[in-house]
Write a protein that holds these residues in place. Structure first.
Motif, PDB file in Angstrom:
ATOM      1  N   ALA A 106       0.832  -1.209   0.000  1.00 56.52           N
ATOM      2  CA  ALA A 106       0.000   0.000   0.000  1.00 56.52           C
ATOM      3  C   ALA A 106       0.864   1.255   0.000  1.00 56.52           C
ATOM      4  CB  ALA A 106      -0.945  -0.009   1.199  1.00 56.52           C
ATOM      5  N   LEU A 107       1.943   1.236   0.781  1.00 55.68           N
ATOM      6  CA  LEU A 107       2.862   2.376   0.809  1.00 55.68           C
ATOM      7  C   LEU A 107       3.440   2.635  -0.578  1.00 55.68           C
ATOM      8  CD1 LEU A 107       4.447   4.513   2.429  1.00 55.68           C
ATOM      9  CD2 LEU A 107       6.173   2.735   2.844  1.00 55.68           C
ATOM     10  N   ALA A 108       3.823   1.575  -1.266  1.00 52.18           N
ATOM     11  CA  ALA A 108       4.348   1.734  -2.628  1.00 52.18           C
ATOM     12  C   ALA A 108       3.279   2.327  -3.547  1.00 52.18           C
ATOM     13  CB  ALA A 108       4.830   0.393  -3.164  1.00 52.18           C
ATOM     14  N   GLY A 109       2.035   1.893  -3.383  1.00 54.35           N
ATOM     15  CA  GLY A 109       0.949   2.473  -4.177  1.00 54.35           C
ATOM     16  C   GLY A 109       0.808   3.960  -3.924  1.00 54.35           C
ATOM     17  N   LEU A 110       0.917   4.362  -2.674  1.00 57.10           N
ATOM     18  CA  LEU A 110       0.863   5.796  -2.344  1.00 57.10           C
ATOM     19  C   LEU A 110       2.058   6.539  -2.932  1.00 57.10           C
ATOM     20  CD1 LEU A 110      -0.395   5.626   1.354  1.00 57.10           C
ATOM     21  CD2 LEU A 110      -1.732   6.095  -0.733  1.00 57.10           C
ATOM     22  N   ALA A 111       3.219   5.877  -2.978  1.00 53.41           N
ATOM     23  CA  ALA A 111       4.408   6.496  -3.591  1.00 53.41           C
ATOM     24  C   ALA A 111       4.183   6.714  -5.084  1.00 53.41           C
ATOM     25  CB  ALA A 111       5.639   5.625  -3.349  1.00 53.41           C
ATOM     26  N   PHE A 112       3.503   5.761  -5.751  1.00 53.87           N
ATOM     27  CA  PHE A 112       3.175   5.955  -7.166  1.00 53.87           C
ATOM     28  C   PHE A 112       2.287   7.187  -7.342  1.00 53.87           C
ATOM     29  CE2 PHE A 112       3.395   1.054  -7.625  1.00 53.87           C
ATOM     30  CZ  PHE A 112       4.770   1.084  -7.816  1.00 53.87           C
ATOM     31  N   ILE A 113       1.354   7.382  -6.425  1.00 54.55           N
ATOM     32  CA  ILE A 113       0.494   8.571  -6.477  1.00 54.55           C
ATOM     33  C   ILE A 113       1.337   9.823  -6.288  1.00 54.55           C
ATOM     34  CG2 ILE A 113      -1.388   9.828  -5.352  1.00 54.55           C
ATOM     35  CD1 ILE A 113      -2.609   7.069  -4.645  1.00 54.55           C
ATOM     36  N   GLY A 114       2.251   9.796  -5.327  1.00 52.33           N
ATOM     37  CA  GLY A 114       3.134  10.942  -5.100  1.00 52.33           C
ATOM     38  C   GLY A 114       3.947  11.299  -6.332  1.00 52.33           C
ATOM     39  N   TYR A 115       4.471  10.292  -7.000  1.00 49.21           N
ATOM     40  CA  TYR A 115       5.234  10.535  -8.231  1.00 49.21           C
ATOM     41  C   TYR A 115       4.329  11.147  -9.298  1.00 49.21           C
ATOM     42  CZ  TYR A 115       8.563   9.859 -12.002  1.00 49.21           C
ATOM     43  OH  TYR A 115       9.425  10.075 -13.054  1.00 49.21           O
ATOM     44  N   ALA A 116       3.101  10.655  -9.390  1.00 49.26           N
ATOM     45  CA  ALA A 116       2.150  11.197 -10.362  1.00 49.26           C
ATOM     46  C   ALA A 116       1.845  12.665 -10.082  1.00 49.26           C
ATOM     47  CB  ALA A 116       0.863  10.371 -10.353  1.00 49.26           C
ATOM     48  N   VAL A 117       1.727  13.020  -8.818  1.00 54.60           N
ATOM     49  CA  VAL A 117       1.467  14.415  -8.447  1.00 54.60           C
ATOM     50  C   VAL A 117       2.648  15.296  -8.882  1.00 54.60           C
ATOM     51  CG1 VAL A 117       1.193  16.008  -6.489  1.00 54.60           C
ATOM     52  CG2 VAL A 117      -0.152  13.894  -6.591  1.00 54.60           C
ATOM     53  N   MET A 118       3.863  14.829  -8.644  1.00 56.05           N
ATOM     54  CA  MET A 118       5.044  15.599  -9.091  1.00 56.05           C
ATOM     55  C   MET A 118       5.036  15.743 -10.609  1.00 56.05           C
ATOM     56  SD  MET A 118       8.237  14.505  -6.635  1.00 56.05           S
ATOM     57  CE  MET A 118       8.342  12.873  -7.290  1.00 56.05           C
ATOM     58  N   PHE A 119       4.719  14.679 -11.294  1.00 55.39           N
ATOM     59  CA  PHE A 119       4.639  14.672 -12.747  1.00 55.39           C
ATOM     60  C   PHE A 119       3.615  15.706 -13.215  1.00 55.39           C
ATOM     61  CE2 PHE A 119       3.833  12.941 -16.921  1.00 55.39           C
ATOM     62  CZ  PHE A 119       4.955  12.221 -17.263  1.00 55.39           C
ATOM     63  N   PHE A 120       2.455  15.717 -12.576  1.00 60.60           N
ATOM     64  CA  PHE A 120       1.376  16.646 -12.901  1.00 60.60           C
ATOM     65  C   PHE A 120       1.817  18.096 -12.692  1.00 60.60           C
ATOM     66  CE2 PHE A 120      -2.428  19.078 -11.846  1.00 60.60           C
ATOM     67  CZ  PHE A 120      -3.330  18.671 -12.814  1.00 60.60           C
ATOM     68  N   ILE A 121       2.415  18.366 -11.532  1.00 56.93           N
ATOM     69  CA  ILE A 121       2.833  19.735 -11.195  1.00 56.93           C
ATOM     70  C   ILE A 121       3.897  20.235 -12.165  1.00 56.93           C
ATOM     71  CG2 ILE A 121       4.062  21.114  -9.455  1.00 56.93           C
ATOM     72  CD1 ILE A 121       2.509  19.442  -7.333  1.00 56.93           C
ATOM     73  N   ARG A 122       4.858  19.385 -12.523  1.00 58.38           N
ATOM     74  CA  ARG A 122       5.920  19.808 -13.435  1.00 58.38           C
ATOM     75  C   ARG A 122       5.365  20.248 -14.785  1.00 58.38           C
ATOM     76  NH1 ARG A 122      11.149  19.258 -12.252  1.00 58.38           N
ATOM     77  NH2 ARG A 122      11.713  19.061 -14.444  1.00 58.38           N
ATOM     78  N   ASN A 123       4.243  19.716 -15.182  1.00 57.40           N
ATOM     79  CA  ASN A 123       3.634  20.121 -16.441  1.00 57.40           C
ATOM     80  C   ASN A 123       3.296  21.613 -16.454  1.00 57.40           C
ATOM     81  OD1 ASN A 123       2.293  19.348 -19.081  1.00 57.40           O
ATOM     82  ND2 ASN A 123       0.593  20.309 -17.999  1.00 57.40           N
ATOM     83  N   PHE A 124       3.014  22.177 -15.287  1.00 57.42           N
ATOM     84  CA  PHE A 124       2.589  23.576 -15.198  1.00 57.42           C
ATOM     85  C   PHE A 124       3.682  24.506 -14.684  1.00 57.42           C
ATOM     86  CE2 PHE A 124      -1.252  20.986 -14.747  1.00 57.42           C
ATOM     87  CZ  PHE A 124      -1.971  21.467 -15.831  1.00 57.42           C
ATOM     88  N   THR A 125       4.886  23.982 -14.481  1.00 59.05           N
ATOM     89  CA  THR A 125       5.986  24.794 -13.968  1.00 59.05           C
ATOM     90  C   THR A 125       7.076  24.926 -15.014  1.00 59.05           C
ATOM     91  OG1 THR A 125       7.167  22.908 -13.030  1.00 59.05           O
ATOM     92  CG2 THR A 125       5.511  23.984 -11.612  1.00 59.05           C
ATOM     93  N   ALA A 126       8.092  25.680 -14.674  1.00 61.19           N
ATOM     94  CA  ALA A 126       9.215  25.893 -15.589  1.00 61.19           C
ATOM     95  C   ALA A 126       9.892  24.585 -15.976  1.00 61.19           C
ATOM     96  CB  ALA A 126      10.220  26.853 -14.973  1.00 61.19           C
ATOM     97  N   GLY A 127       9.849  23.597 -15.082  1.00 59.76           N
ATOM     98  CA  GLY A 127      10.481  22.323 -15.379  1.00 59.76           C
ATOM     99  C   GLY A 127       9.878  21.639 -16.594  1.00 59.76           C
TER     100      GLY A 127
END
Length: 166
Positions: free
Chosen positions: A25-46
């Motif tokens: 379950a922790l790993a599943g939550l980590a996948f969500i965390g990575y997805a959130v970073m991926f999502f945010i980077r789409n809207f930032t300078a990165g």
């Protein structure tokens, strides 16, 4: 008559089963965390994915947009779609582990393993031929996958033990 696919493998709270399911379950939550970073980077300078820099892709957000606004929008839409699929994979994995594997349900264990295995089997190989398999880019996914595999192996032992008893 209940089948072993629907019968709990062992009572909830079994130490190894609880630990294994929790790691999954922790790993599943980590996948969500990575997805959130991926999502945010789409809207930032990165703009580009985590760990992808000038060594891997020699242009950034501004140059892509200047070259082709349509291409920029297409890449952005892919970022959003991929982040959604990563998050949904993480949610499915975490929920199956927490609400099913933790209670010893074989169908949940098999599905919780199959979901991220399918995602990784499809997504990961494409990184290598294009030089995108950097540790900065895939390191967090590798870490989450290792945690997941350890959890799945820890949970497997009590699941198999209980299955032999039935």
């Amino acid at each position: 008559m209940a089948t072993t696919a629907h019968r709990p493998a062992t009572r909830a709270g079994s130490g190894a089963l609880e630990l294994g399911a929790s790691l999954m379950a922790l790993a599943g939550l980590a996948f969500i965390g990575y997805a959130v970073m991926f999502f945010i980077r789409n809207f930032t300078a990165g703009f580009l994915e985590l760990g992808i820099g000038p060594t891997e892709v020699d242009v950034g957000r501004a140059k892509i947009r200047a070259f082709s606004p349509d291409l920029y929008e297409y890449i952005s839409h892919l970022h959003l779609a991929v982040s959604g699929f990563m998050a949904s994979t993480g949610l499915a994995t975490a929920a199956l582990a927490w609400f099913g594997v933790r209670h010893g349900l074989w169908w949940a264990y098999v599905t919780a393993v199959a979901v991220p295995v399918l995602a990784v089997a499809v997504a990961l190989p494409a990184h290598y031929p294009y030089g995108l398999a950097t540790l900065g880019h895939l390191g967090l996914i590798y870490l989450a996958t290792i945690v997941f595999v350890v959890g799945a192996l820890v949970a497997l032992k009590p699941m198999l033990k209980a299955r032999r008893r039935t």
